[in-house]
Design a protein around this motif. Structure first.
Motif, PDB file in Angstrom:
ATOM      1  N   LEU A  97      -7.244   3.888   3.394  1.00 36.09           N
ATOM      2  CA  LEU A  97      -8.193   4.777   2.732  1.00 36.09           C
ATOM      3  C   LEU A  97      -8.014   4.673   1.226  1.00 36.09           C
ATOM      4  N   TRP A  98      -9.119   4.484   0.500  1.00 32.01           N
ATOM      5  CA  TRP A  98      -9.063   4.369  -0.952  1.00 32.01           C
ATOM      6  C   TRP A  98     -10.074   5.302  -1.580  1.00 32.01           C
ATOM      7  N   GLN A  99      -9.575   6.265  -2.340  1.00 36.88           N
ATOM      8  CA  GLN A  99     -10.423   7.175  -3.104  1.00 36.88           C
ATOM      9  C   GLN A  99     -10.117   6.967  -4.576  1.00 36.88           C
ATOM     10  N   ASN A 100     -11.138   6.655  -5.386  1.00 39.53           N
ATOM     11  CA  ASN A 100     -10.841   6.388  -6.795  1.00 39.53           C
ATOM     12  C   ASN A 100     -11.589   7.282  -7.769  1.00 39.53           C
ATOM     13  N   LYS A 101     -12.574   8.021  -7.313  1.00 36.06           N
ATOM     14  CA  LYS A 101     -13.380   8.835  -8.225  1.00 36.06           C
ATOM     15  C   LYS A 101     -12.899  10.280  -8.303  1.00 36.06           C
ATOM     16  N   LYS A 102     -11.869  10.612  -7.537  1.00 38.89           N
ATOM     17  CA  LYS A 102     -11.336  11.976  -7.529  1.00 38.89           C
ATOM     18  C   LYS A 102      -9.861  11.915  -7.175  1.00 38.89           C
ATOM     19  N   TYR A 103      -9.177  13.048  -7.313  1.00 38.99           N
ATOM     20  CA  TYR A 103      -7.782  13.091  -6.899  1.00 38.99           C
ATOM     21  C   TYR A 103      -7.698  12.997  -5.383  1.00 38.99           C
ATOM     22  N   PHE A 104      -6.674  12.312  -4.903  1.00 39.60           N
ATOM     23  CA  PHE A 104      -6.574  11.958  -3.488  1.00 39.60           C
ATOM     24  C   PHE A 104      -6.422  13.198  -2.616  1.00 39.60           C
ATOM     25  N   GLU A 105      -7.212  13.246  -1.557  1.00 36.50           N
ATOM     26  CA  GLU A 105      -7.166  14.378  -0.638  1.00 36.50           C
ATOM     27  C   GLU A 105      -7.028  13.928   0.822  1.00 36.50           C
ATOM     28  N   GLY A 106      -6.710  12.643   1.009  1.00 38.72           N
ATOM     29  CA  GLY A 106      -6.597  12.097   2.355  1.00 38.72           C
ATOM     30  C   GLY A 106      -5.159  11.987   2.817  1.00 38.72           C
ATOM     31  N   THR A 107      -4.947  11.165   3.836  1.00 42.30           N
ATOM     32  CA  THR A 107      -3.618  10.917   4.394  1.00 42.30           C
ATOM     33  C   THR A 107      -3.115   9.569   3.897  1.00 42.30           C
ATOM     34  N   GLU A 108      -1.928   9.554   3.314  1.00 43.79           N
ATOM     35  CA  GLU A 108      -1.357   8.302   2.820  1.00 43.79           C
ATOM     36  C   GLU A 108      -1.027   7.365   3.980  1.00 43.79           C
ATOM     37  N   LEU A 109      -0.845   6.104   3.660  1.00 42.64           N
ATOM     38  CA  LEU A 109      -0.475   5.112   4.657  1.00 42.64           C
ATOM     39  C   LEU A 109       0.853   5.496   5.303  1.00 42.64           C
ATOM     40  N   GLN A 110       0.881   5.438   6.617  1.00 45.41           N
ATOM     41  CA  GLN A 110       2.116   5.689   7.358  1.00 45.41           C
ATOM     42  C   GLN A 110       2.757   4.330   7.657  1.00 45.41           C
ATOM     43  N   ARG A 111       3.639   3.900   6.766  1.00 42.49           N
ATOM     44  CA  ARG A 111       4.309   2.618   6.983  1.00 42.49           C
ATOM     45  C   ARG A 111       5.422   2.781   8.012  1.00 42.49           C
ATOM     46  N   THR A 112       5.701   1.719   8.734  1.00 46.53           N
ATOM     47  CA  THR A 112       6.819   1.759   9.676  1.00 46.53           C
ATOM     48  C   THR A 112       8.128   1.829   8.895  1.00 46.53           C
ATOM     49  N   PRO A 113       9.203   2.305   9.527  1.00 41.77           N
ATOM     50  CA  PRO A 113      10.498   2.315   8.838  1.00 41.77           C
ATOM     51  C   PRO A 113      10.878   0.941   8.290  1.00 41.77           C
TER      52      PRO A 113
END
Length: 605
Positions: free
Chosen positions: A399-415
């Motif tokens: 998910l990439w939001q660039n026109k506003k401050y981020f309000e989504g869920t960040e990438l859940q990387r594996t350990p």
């Protein structure tokens, strides 16, 4: 007569080796491709910030094989490859794909210099992408993961006889894996480029004492006229000391000694400050002393400079260089080559893009999702160019939001993915710490692989408090770090503003001009907008620059134009991919760029 016959034999052998190698494929090439000599490939000392007198370059023609992953070392090799050019590159002489299902094997032999007897021998790899295993004389001596930082082994215990046999195995999953890889993909198109597998920086050996200097960490403090120097020492004992001499040209201006493990702080009287306008470097000589005897010494350098931020009279937080407001302006620099991919054909070529950047009137380069060989950073230090250093991106971008401050869920990387990121980012920062040209760290670009943004930003800042941190260039903006970084194509736009942090235009432009005869791809070339000639492109650039001048006064403290050169399918460079044509009027571009830079201090209207 016997001597003449021996000389003739070596000449014939050299000619034979040269005859076995030629660039592969029919893609466009730079003029430096013709200067590549398989007997002297990138012969310059690879680590100029810590230089010893004795060393040996192992670049040249090695044997190679590509085979299915998991199999033992090949009984027979496929042919020869020119190290250190990636196997997918033209200059390797191979130009073959490898992929995640295969492994790339190398084999070569080398000899040690006769005057190195009694010393320890270090084997250095500048960079290998991505997972490396190394054997010497049939014994596995070590391994490494990471495509962008150097690693080395003390091979002394494994040396036998006169000739040493070196075998290297590399596995690189490209975009099938989560590891940092920058713009590399299996199926390059648009803004994505050819994979780079294997050795892509110089391989070399050097003799050292059992006790030796491994790194030198320098930290300037211009507010206290102080330089702090701390070398890391291998094998040192309590009571060993190091001594530092500092030179202004050839004149010794300061000296100091400290016990190994301590920091040495030296005060400089009226220090000369480093800047793009005056890139002065102090030279140093660092000696390791044990029982009153010098057992190791290296040449190095440092610069007195400070990067910081401060609110100006209008309430705008500005970047400062040496405690003065300073607008940073430069190109997005991918660092790719049509003939060598990640690896410039020659050191002259490596330096050329920086020379042209200065010619364009810029004072900064954003090194985009790639780390360069150490000589590139020394060229920046010597010529005077500020560097924003990106972490090479990897994993996914959900998910990439660039026109506003981020309000989504960040990438859940594996350990595992998280661990790879943290390890490689720390190694990159540690490796490049002492290069004064680097002033900004960029952990994430356009949400790609972006995770735990606040934590990673704070960790980056704590690891190196001497530089600014641009936590998320171009999107998924969090109110963390020193910088809010906006991307907007094609023209500049100030669509978000942070009154508490520096606001910058981290990417804009991308004006395209395809030039026949200088294209990587015959068709389907890509730019944000495209024009038909240099005049149109120059005029469009100047139009954007005039818009940017206004935005400098109202809030932008830095800007990055896309980009230095065309790259594969992208045709939006100041120069063609082969560096043979300047695609804009450089004199006009330089003039308007200086107006943009000076707009911060209202020197121009």
């Amino acid at each position: 007569m016997k001597k003449n016959a021996t000389v003739l034999l070596f000449l014939c052998l050299g000619l034979s080796l040269s005859a076995q190698w030629k660039p592969a494929g029919e893609k466009i090439k730079t003029e430096w491709a013709n200067k590549v000599n398989p007997k002297q490939v990138l012969p310059e000392y690879p680590r100029p910030i810590m230089e010893r007198k004795e060393w040996k370059n192992l670049n040249g023609l090695w044997n190679y094989a590509i085979q299915e992953a998991g199999k033992p070392a090949p009984a027979k090799y496929d042919g020869q490859i020119l190290v250190p050019f990636a196997v997918e590159s033209s200059l390797s002489g191979v130009m073959k794909e490898v992929g995640a299902k295969n492994e790339l094997w190398y084999n070569t032999t080398f000899t040690l210099e006769s005057n190195w007897k009694g010393q320890n021998i270090l084997l250095h790899f500048g960079a290998v992408d991505w997972e490396t295993e190394v054997w010497l004389n049939g014994i596995k001596i070590g391994s490494h993961t990471g495509g962008y930082t150097p690693f080395s082994f003390d091979i002394t215990p494994f040396i036998t006889g006169k000739t040493q046999q070196l075998t290297v195995k590399v596995w690189d999953p490209s975009n099938d894996g989560p590891q940092p890889r920058g713009k590399q993909v299996k199926n390059p198109e648009g803004i994505w480029y050819t994979p780079v597998t294997g050795i892509w920086q110089t391989v070399w050996i050097e003799p050292v004492n059992k006790k030796n200097i491994t790194t030198i960490k320098t930290t300037p403090n211009i507010d206290q006229n102080k330089i702090t120097i701390k070398p890391e020492i291998a094998g040192a004992n309590y009571g060993d000391v190091f001594e530092v001499s500092i030179y202004d040209d050839s004149k010794t201006i300061a000296t100091g000694k400290a016990s190994v493990g301590e920091k040495l702080e030296i005060i400089l009287n009226n220090p000369k400050l480093w800047s793009p306008e005056s890139p002065f470097l102090y030279k140093t000589n660092v000696k390791l002393i044990s029982n009153g005897k010098i057992i190791d010494q290296v040449k190095s350098y440092f610069a007195m400079r400070k990067i910081s931020s401060k609110r100006d009279a209008n309430g705008v937080v500005r970047m400062q260089l040496n405690n003065k407001d300073y607008f940073q302006f430069g190109p997005l620099d991918q660092g790719w080559w049509p003939d060598g991919l990640y690896t410039a054909p020659t050191d002259e070529a490596l330096k050329y893009d920086i020379v042209k950047t200065k010619e364009l009137g810029f004072n900064m380069i954003r090194k985009h999702v790639k780390v360069e060989p150490e000589r590139w950073y020394t060229h920046c230090d010597e010529m005077g160019i500020l560097v924003w250093q990106d972490m090479p991106s990897g994993d996914d971008q959900p998910l990439w939001q660039n026109k506003k401050y981020f309000e989504g869920t960040e990438l859940q990387r594996t350990p595992k993915s998280e661990a790879i990121y943290r390890k490689e980012w720390k190694e990159i920062m540690d490796h490049l710490y002492s290069y004064p040209s680097i002033v900004v760290w960029v952990p994430f670009n356009e949400a790609w692989g972006q995770f735990k943004t606040v934590e990673i930003t704070e960790w980056t800042k704590n690891h190196d408090p001497s530089r600014l941190v641009n936590s998320s260039s171009g999107g998924n903006h969090f109110q963390t770090g020193d910088i809010l970084d906006l991307h907007n194509y094609p023209g500049p736009e100030l669509y978000l503003y942070d009154a508490r942090r520096i606001t910058v235009l981290g990417e804009y432009g991308g004006i395209g001009l395809p030039l026949e005869g200088h294209l990587w791809k015959a068709n389907d070339n890509w730019g944000y907008i495209k024009f038909k000639n240099a005049t149109e492109v120059t005029n469009e650039y100047i139009k954007y620059a005039n818009e940017l001048k206004k935005l400098v006064k109202t809030g932008f403290s830095a800007a990055v134009y896309t980009q230095t050169t065309d790259v594969e399918g992208e045709v939006n460079g100041f120069m063609t991919y082969d560096r043979k044509v300047d695609k804009m009027d450089f004199e006009k571009i330089s003039a308007i760029n200086k107006e943009v830079i000076d707009a911060l201090n209202h020197k121009s209207n």
